[in-house]
Enzyme design. Structure first.
Site, PDB file in Angstrom:
ATOM      1  N   HIS A 122      -9.935  -4.963   2.692  1.00 26.38           N
ATOM      2  CA  HIS A 122     -11.098  -4.450   1.980  1.00 26.38           C
ATOM      3  C   HIS A 122     -11.249  -5.220   0.671  1.00 26.38           C
ATOM      4  O   HIS A 122     -10.317  -5.319  -0.130  1.00 26.38           O
ATOM      5  CB  HIS A 122     -10.949  -2.952   1.721  1.00 26.38           C
ATOM      6  CG  HIS A 122     -11.047  -2.133   2.967  1.00 26.38           C
ATOM      7  ND1 HIS A 122     -10.319  -0.979   3.179  1.00 26.38           N
ATOM      8  CD2 HIS A 122     -11.795  -2.321   4.097  1.00 26.38           C
ATOM      9  CE1 HIS A 122     -10.626  -0.479   4.373  1.00 26.38           C
ATOM     10  NE2 HIS A 122     -11.516  -1.288   4.943  1.00 26.38           N
ATOM     11  N   GLU A 142     -10.068  -4.390  -3.060  1.00 26.18           N
ATOM     12  CA  GLU A 142      -8.682  -3.952  -3.247  1.00 26.18           C
ATOM     13  C   GLU A 142      -7.803  -5.137  -3.657  1.00 26.18           C
ATOM     14  O   GLU A 142      -6.859  -5.523  -2.982  1.00 26.18           O
ATOM     15  CB  GLU A 142      -8.214  -3.247  -1.973  1.00 26.18           C
ATOM     16  CG  GLU A 142      -9.062  -2.014  -1.698  1.00 26.18           C
ATOM     17  CD  GLU A 142      -8.803  -1.341  -0.348  1.00 26.18           C
ATOM     18  OE1 GLU A 142      -7.777  -1.662   0.285  1.00 26.18           O
ATOM     19  OE2 GLU A 142      -9.623  -0.501   0.058  1.00 26.18           O
ATOM     20  N   HIS A 172      -3.240  -1.596   1.123  1.00 31.22           N
ATOM     21  CA  HIS A 172      -4.562  -1.166   0.677  1.00 31.22           C
ATOM     22  C   HIS A 172      -4.429  -0.473  -0.684  1.00 31.22           C
ATOM     23  O   HIS A 172      -3.336  -0.263  -1.189  1.00 31.22           O
ATOM     24  CB  HIS A 172      -5.186  -0.192   1.679  1.00 31.22           C
ATOM     25  CG  HIS A 172      -5.624  -0.829   2.964  1.00 31.22           C
ATOM     26  ND1 HIS A 172      -6.944  -1.138   3.235  1.00 31.22           N
ATOM     27  CD2 HIS A 172      -4.927  -1.232   4.053  1.00 31.22           C
ATOM     28  CE1 HIS A 172      -7.036  -1.698   4.432  1.00 31.22           C
ATOM     29  NE2 HIS A 172      -5.812  -1.766   4.944  1.00 31.22           N
ATOM     30  N   GLU A 188      -1.085   2.620   0.882  1.00 35.66           N
ATOM     31  CA  GLU A 188      -2.152   2.778  -0.106  1.00 35.66           C
ATOM     32  C   GLU A 188      -1.480   2.737  -1.469  1.00 35.66           C
ATOM     33  O   GLU A 188      -0.708   3.619  -1.828  1.00 35.66           O
ATOM     34  CB  GLU A 188      -2.894   4.104   0.095  1.00 35.66           C
ATOM     35  CG  GLU A 188      -3.659   4.204   1.401  1.00 35.66           C
ATOM     36  CD  GLU A 188      -4.988   3.453   1.374  1.00 35.66           C
ATOM     37  OE1 GLU A 188      -5.363   2.934   0.291  1.00 35.66           O
ATOM     38  OE2 GLU A 188      -5.648   3.386   2.426  1.00 35.66           O
TER      39      GLU A 188
END
Length: 419
Positions: free
Chosen positions: A178, A181, A307, A380
């Site tokens: 993404h 990020e 991420h 994450e």
């Protein structure tokens, strides 16, 4: 680990921000938001089911902490959520949120002031080239394929006999599926630097390089990453640059579009593409991972896809809330949970099955396990709750601490790849 140029720039920028703040009013204002511009909302009291419902309206959950979801939604989507019973307060327009982040004088082609410690695409490629130049015996750079706009997707191999395809367990670390990020690219660069600079002096690093083949892909989505900063101001961009953009991490072929965990709307943030593998970036990742099947056996045994944000350690599956299901036995699930919890103890993240966040389909995590039985995790990263778009854009002075925070977890996965 910063390069010397980046470290100096980051220190200077941190000092300059204090001077920029009083004169921020002199910076040219962003255009006023229109009635249909998306905004950032907080939604309290959510769980996996309700967060999945939020995403299915076309809104996007971008962070979660203690049941409070941070949600990006258009006014129409926000009204739809309120009608469904979700408690949304006043939203902060995305344009306003970005204006707060993009402080100071924009420098086209580079990160905004305060973010000089981050690497652009070109700087990332140069950093990988420097690693190879400094450590030619253990590091080798190549490309897994081209992005939609024709950029190489670079990959670094690290091994004690880097020019040979040895019969050793392989481990993959990939980042920046993404676009916005960017902290994840720094995570992959830390891994690349740590397992080359530390070879011969750090026992854990040396043992890993001697007994594993390590693959590092710092920027899976180079077009999106470049677009997010090319104006000198962050755009809040998530997808690739193919037409209106495809969510690279909803375009993988395992259970693609199966379960309400992605969108068929090309304007949606989680648009899954016109077909599985329609994004050249995901097709390149597939082809690379498929290429590591040697004599019928997948050589990549473990992987982490990095991420941001919410500080989570996630494992398959994302497409179902069932723990034990087709493609996942109780024994396999228990191993995922055991290793995930062990890694989370070292970095302070919350360990959970991916679908405990919300349902996703067509993501890399499910495909790596579902197709190849790779012990695959999604991390994450920092922060736990950015409160909005700023969670995607932590200042450069946190890079060192927040990437080093995962050293022990990376070591655990490298160990587990040989189990």
């Amino acid at each position: 680990m910063f390069s010397s140029r980046r470290k100096a720039a980051a220190v200077a920028a941190a000092a300059c921000l204090a001077l920029l703040a009083p004169v921020s009013a002199s910076v040219s204002a962003e255009p006023a938001p229109t009635a249909q511009d998306p905004a950032i909302y907080t939604v309290p009291g959510t769980d996996s089911t309700s967060r999945t419902e939020i995403n299915r309206t076309g809104a996007q959950v971008i962070g979660v902490r203690d049941g409070v979801a941070t949600v990006e939604a258009t006014p129409e989507q926000a009204e739809r959520l309120r009608a469904a019973g979700f408690a949304l307060g006043e939203g902060v327009p995305v344009s306003e949120a970005l204006q707060r982040i993009n402080r100071g004088q924009a420098r086209p082609g580079d990160f905004p002031p305060g973010y000089e410690g981050y690497h652009t695409y070109d700087e990332t490629v140069a950093e990988l080239d420097q690693i190879v130049s400094d450590h030619p015996d253990i590091a080798e750079k190549s490309s897994i394929g081209k992005s939609f706009e024709g950029r190489d997707i670079p990959v670094l191999k690290i091994s004690d006999n880097v020019g040979q395809d040895e019969d050793e367990p392989e481990v993959l670390f990939d980042c920046n599926q993404h676009a916005r990020e960017h902290l994840t690219t720094e995570m992959c660069l830390r891994i690349a630097n740590r397992f080359t600079d530390g070879y011969g002096s750090d026992q854990a690093v040396t043992e890993a390089v001697d007994n594993r083949e390590i693959w590092v892909i710092p920027i899976v989505n180079p077009d999106g990453s470049a677009y997010d900063v090319e104006s000198g101001e962050f755009q809040g961009w998530r997808k690739n640059r193919q037409d209106t953009g495809t969510d690279v991490n909803r375009n993988w072929g395992f259970k693609w579009g199966c379960c309400g965990g992605s969108s068929d709307d090309p304007d949606a943030e989680d648009y899954r593409g016109s077909a599985a593998w329609s994004a050249p970036e995901t097709a390149a990742m597939r082809d690379f991972i498929d290429s590591r099947v040697v004599s019928g056996t997948q050589q990549i045994k473990a992987a982490i896809d990095f991420h941001t944000y919410s500080e989570l350690v996630l494992w398959p599956f994302g497409h179902t809330q069932d723990d034990v299901t087709e493609g996942m036995t109780q024994e396999e699930y228990d191993r995922f949970a055991r290793v995930g919890e062990e890694m989370a103890q070292t970095n302070g993240y919350t360990p959970q099955q991916s679908s405990d966040l919300y349902i996703t389909d067509g993501d890399s995590l499910d495909w790596m396990w579902g197709q190849h039985k790779i012990l695959a995790y999604t991390f994450e990263m920092y922060p736990a709750n950015g409160g909005g778009l700023d969670g995607f854009y932590p200042p450069a002075d946190v890079i060192e601490e927040e990437t080093a925070r995962n050293d022990a977890a990376v070591d655990i996965l490298l160990r587990e790849a040989g189990a």
